[in-house]
Design an enzyme around this catalytic site. Structure first.
Site, PDB file in Angstrom:
ATOM      1  N   CYS A 148      35.321  26.627   8.164  1.00 56.28           N
ATOM      2  CA  CYS A 148      34.538  26.052   9.262  1.00 56.28           C
ATOM      3  C   CYS A 148      34.612  26.918  10.511  1.00 56.28           C
ATOM      4  O   CYS A 148      33.853  26.709  11.449  1.00 56.28           O
ATOM      5  CB  CYS A 148      35.048  24.657   9.598  1.00 56.28           C
ATOM      6  SG  CYS A 148      34.811  23.462   8.276  1.00 56.28           S
ATOM      7  N   CYS A 170      34.946  21.418  19.327  1.00 55.98           N
ATOM      8  CA  CYS A 170      36.180  22.165  19.584  1.00 55.98           C
ATOM      9  C   CYS A 170      37.207  21.288  20.284  1.00 55.98           C
ATOM     10  O   CYS A 170      38.389  21.297  19.944  1.00 55.98           O
ATOM     11  CB  CYS A 170      35.883  23.398  20.429  1.00 55.98           C
ATOM     12  SG  CYS A 170      34.773  24.589  19.664  1.00 55.98           S
TER      13      CYS A 170
END
Length: 280
Positions: free
Chosen positions: A38, A107
Site C-alpha cells: 500500500c 496517512c
C-alpha cells in the site's frame, strides 16, 4: 484545502521529523500498521511509566504526509496518559498540522492506528525487547523508513500522485515507484503513449499475481528491483532522480521527465466514504 496543497507545519514535520527512532526495554511496547504493497508503513514505540507515555519514537516508510503525521502524533501524545492518548483521532492529528490534502487523510489515520496498537500491546503485556525486529526478512528490512528528498518540492512539477490522463506522459521518460499492483497496471497503461516506462521497487521480487506478472513481463516496462528512490532533482521541474542500488549499496542518477508515486491507493479507497475526510 486543495488535493495537493501542504501547510507549513506539514512541510516542517516532513523535512524535520521529531522523535525518529526506536525504543526498547521492560516498559516499551510498539504498534505497527500498514502494508508494503500500500506504500505506507508506520511503527510507533512507547515507553510507559505509571500509565504515562514517558518517551515515544517512530519509524515510517511512506510519503511526506505519512512522515509528518507520524512526527506530529508523537509530539502530541508525549506526556499524556494512555487513556488520553487513546482519545487522539486522525482528525486531531490533521488539525494540529493545519490540515492535510483530502487524498492524504489516510496517512493520519495510520498514525492514530499505530499509536493505539502500541497502547493495546502494552496493556496486554507485550513489552520488552523485540527479537522479532531482528528476524524480519530481508525484503521487509529494505523498505525501512526513508524520506524521498525533494518529493514535496516537485509535486505538480513533474511529480504526481496519480495518473488521470495518460496523454500528459506522451513520449516522456516516466518512473513509477511501486506501491501496489495498481502501480503496475498504470505502468503498463503508460506504455501506450511512451516507450520509456520504468518501475522501481526495493523488493527482490514483486509480490503480485501470476497473471499480472505475465502481463508485466510481456510489456515494455523496465523493472528496477532492489532499488530505493532517494532524491528528486531538477531546475524547477523533475529532471532526474538519485537511486540507491540496495544489492551493491551504490547510488546513481537516472534522468527522467516524470515521476509517479501512487501512494496508499487501497487505503484511500477504504476511506472514501469516511465523513471525517476533508473536502475540497
Amino acid at each position: 484545502m486543495k488535493s495537493t496543497e501542504y501547510s507549513e507545519k506539514v512541510l516542517d514535520h516532513f523535512k524535520n521529523p521529531r522523535n525518529v527512532g526506536t525504543l526498547s526495554g521492560a516498559n516499551v511496547a510498539s504498534g505497527r500498521v500498514g502494508n508494503p504493497t500500500c506504500g505506507d508503513i508506520m511503527e510507533i514505540f512507547i515507553e510507559v511509566k505509571d500509565e504515562v507515555i514517558k518517551d515515544i519514537k517512530f519509524k515510517t516508510f511512506g510519503c511526506g504526509s505519512a512522515v509528518a503525521t507520524s512526527s506530529m502524533a508523537t509530539v502530541m501524545v508525549k506526556g499524556m496518559t494512555l487513556d488520553e492518548a487513546l482519545k487522539v483521532t486522525k482528525k486531531d492529528v490533521a488539525n494540529e498540522l493545519d490540515g492535510l490534502p483530502p487524498i492524504k487523510m489516510h496517512c493520519s489515520n495510520l498514525a492514530e492506528e499505530a499509536l493505539h496498537e502500541a497502547i493495546k500491546n502494552y496493556r496486554e503485556g507485550k513489552v520488552g525487547v523485540f527479537p522479532d525486529q531482528e528476524k524480519k526478512d530481508e525484503e521487509e528490512e529494505k523498505v525501512t523508513p526513508m524520506n524521498i528528498k525533494g518529493e514535496l518540492d516537485y509535486l505538480g512539477k513533474g511529480l504526481s500522485y496519480n495518473v488521470t490522463n495518460i496523454e500528459e506522459f506522451r513520449d516522456k521518460r516516466t518512473l513509477l515507484l511501486y506501491t501496489s499492483e495498481e502501480t503496475i497496471e498504470k505502468a503498463i497503461e503508460l506504455t501506450k503513449v511512451t516507450g520509456r516506462v520504468i518501475l522501481l521497487s526495493p523488493q527482490k521480487t514483486l509480490q503480485i499475481s501470476s497473471e499480472l506478472k505475465k502481463r508485466l513481463n510481456q510489456s515494455d516496462v523496465k523493472t528496477l528491483l532492489e532499488s530505493q528512490l532517494l532524491e528528486v532533482m531538477g531546475e524547477g521541474e523533475v529532471e532526474k532522480v538519485k537511486i540507491l542500488n540496495l544489492d551493491e549499496d551504490e547510488t546513481y542518477e537516472l534522468f527522467i521527465d516524470a515521476l509517479v508515486i501512487l501512494q496508499g491507493i487501497k487505503l484511500v479507497n477504504q476511506c472514501a466514504d469516511d465523513d471525517t475526510l476533508f473536502s475540497e
